[in-house]
Design an enzyme around this catalytic site. Structure first.
Site, PDB file in Angstrom:
ATOM      1  CB  CYS A   1      -0.941  -0.009   1.199  1.00 27.59           C
ATOM      2  SG  CYS A   1      -0.105  -0.121   2.799  1.00 27.59           S
TER       3      CYS A   1
ATOM      4  CG  HIS B   1      -4.218   0.635   4.081  1.00 26.67           C
ATOM      5  ND1 HIS B   1      -3.574  -0.194   3.190  1.00 26.67           N
ATOM      6  CD2 HIS B   1      -5.246   1.197   3.388  1.00 26.67           C
ATOM      7  CE1 HIS B   1      -4.187  -0.154   2.021  1.00 26.67           C
ATOM      8  NE2 HIS B   1      -5.194   0.693   2.109  1.00 26.67           N
TER       9      HIS B   1
ATOM     10  CG  ASN C   1      -8.101   1.566  -0.186  1.00 22.67           C
ATOM     11  OD1 ASN C   1      -6.886   1.421  -0.092  1.00 22.67           O
ATOM     12  ND2 ASN C   1      -8.945   0.971   0.639  1.00 22.67           N
TER      13      ASN C   1
END
Length: 438
Positions: free
Chosen positions: A70, A362, A383
């Site tokens: 991520c 994250h 995202n």
């Protein structure tokens, strides 16, 4: 003071539970649907409208799939939006596999460095154990991605596509972990026996092994490629025989990654102080991981200023808290677990960090914010979980969630105060690998 649980106490607990009929109603709902569904607060959707007063022009989203990349996706998303704005091609994407490859090689090198440097310490010491635990890991920080881009550049996604092992890193990661940990024992023994030259030679062999493993699992990175794309106006563009670094410096010449600062909000640490995480640095001789700890209001102000100037914002957060993957809602009142269990589960941000209940799990990208006469209503979040999560991959975040569960934002230093600019230059207070910010 110890306490031995008695059968009489347990019987009393059971009596207390059963004397209230509502407990059984709640229990049936929780056991049938799960505690999150049973505590879901559908009133949240009435205030998270997905309309934003400031919003970047974005479209498609990326998908890290079953990997911990991520931090890399978020960094490349910020860069691709900059490229898209400059060259009118908002759906252009960079190859995450390319920089992932180099991260594995560079991270192995720095792992061997750390193992050699700590060979005189016990294997079960906190420092050595932390290095071993980090071996072969996917997770990372903004400065790790910045180091890779600065040293190796970037390439379009078509120049080095995803593979099975980048989409699902489990098998490769486990093999690499075993390899690195076995190597660590050998290198430690050589150093302890005074065979430094032999250890250095063997380190080179081990790095060659890691390169071979990564090339087999991921594929070798391209040394040259042709840039070819159509912009949003359907105009065709071709630039042939570019190296990854030439591409980065030519097409993203306005981006100086050294100008960006990670603002962190960690109330369990002293504010207005620059912290380092040397245990997580991934490229020797490149950027160090640095975090400038400031009150939350500065993260908010800088993020909004950068968005209003048309630039996305990398941010680190605890995404598994009060999040619904299907709707893409991020709100502190999304699940009323306190009401479900009839207990107080609330903790301050400081206490969550102190106890390990809170963490940066994250990284995502801010691409919009909604303000109403100075009040922040919500944020638009890009995202990297593909289009099936949220609204075609985009999440909406309440400002309360931002304050509670966002720990880091990456912003240009021009949005900092004069005092913060000076603090960002150092000195750095290094944190141990087991710190709450690690």
């Amino acid at each position: 003071m110890t306490h031995k649980l008695t059968l009489q106490e347990i019987e009393k607990f059971s009596q207390n539970f059963n004397k209230n009929p509502e407990h059984h109603v709640i229990a049936r709902a929780a056991q049938k649907n799960g505690v999150l569904a049973a505590s879901y607060n559908d009133r949240v959707q009435s205030k998270l409208t997905r309309v934003f007063s400031t919003e970047l022009d974005t479209d498609n989203v990326t998908n890290q799939k079953h990997s911990g990349r991520c931090w890399l996706f978020a960094t490349l998303n910020v860069l691709r939006h900059e490229f898209g704005k400059k060259y009118k091609t908002k759906n252009f994407t960079f190859s995450q596999a390319y920089n992932f490859f180099w991260d594995k090689i560079e991270r192995a090198n720095i792992f061997y460095n750390n193992i050699i440097e700590t060979a005189d310490k016990p294997l079960d010491s906190r420092e050595v154990k932390a290095h071993l635990d980090f071996a072969g890991a996917d997770g990372g920080q903004f400065h790790m991605a910045a180091s890779l881009v600065e040293k190796y550049g970037v390439v379009p996604s078509y120049a080095m596509p995803e593979t099975f092992n980048t989409n699902d890193t489990t098998g490769f990661s486990n093999a690499l972990k075993d390899k690195l940990k076995k190597d660590a024992l050998i290198l430690r023994k050589l150093i302890q026996d005074g065979k430094t030259a032999e250890a250095e030679d063997l380190r080179t062999k081990f790095l060659n092994d890691v390169y071979r493993m990564t090339a087999i699992a991921v594929g070798e990175p391209p040394k040259h490629f042709d840039l070819e794309y159509r912009d949003d106006d359907k105009n065709y563009h071709l630039d042939k025989n570019l190296t990854p670094l030439e591409f980065f410096h030519k097409y993203l010449s306005g981006v100086d990654l050294n100008d960006y600062v990670v603002l962190t909000n960690a109330p369990d640490h002293e504010y207005n102080k620059l912290y380092g995480l040397p245990s997580e640095d991934n490229v020797e001789g490149q950027y160090r991981i640095k975090l400038l700890n400031v009150p939350m209001e500065y993260l908010t102000q800088a993020s909004i200023a950068q968005l209003k100037d048309g630039e996305a914002v990398w941010f680190g957060n605890d995404v598994l808290r009060q999040m619904d993957r299907q709707t893409g809602y991020l709100d502190t009142n999304l699940y009323k677990l306190d009401d479900l269990f009839q207990v107080d589960l609330k903790m301050s941000k400081e206490d969550r960090l102190k106890t390990g209940a809170g963490e940066v799990s994250h990284a995502m990208t801010l691409v919009g914010v909604d303000e109403d006469n100075g009040d922040i209503r919500q944020w638009k979040v890009e995202n990297s979980w593909g289009e099936k999560s949220g609204a075609k991959g985009y999440f909406v975040m309440s400002n309360d969630w931002f304050n509670d569960y966002v720990y880091e934002v990456v912003v240009h230093k021009k949005y900092l105060t004069e005092e913060q600019k000076k603090l960002a230059e150092g000195p750095i207070t290094d944190l141990p690998a087991w710190d709450s910010l690690a």
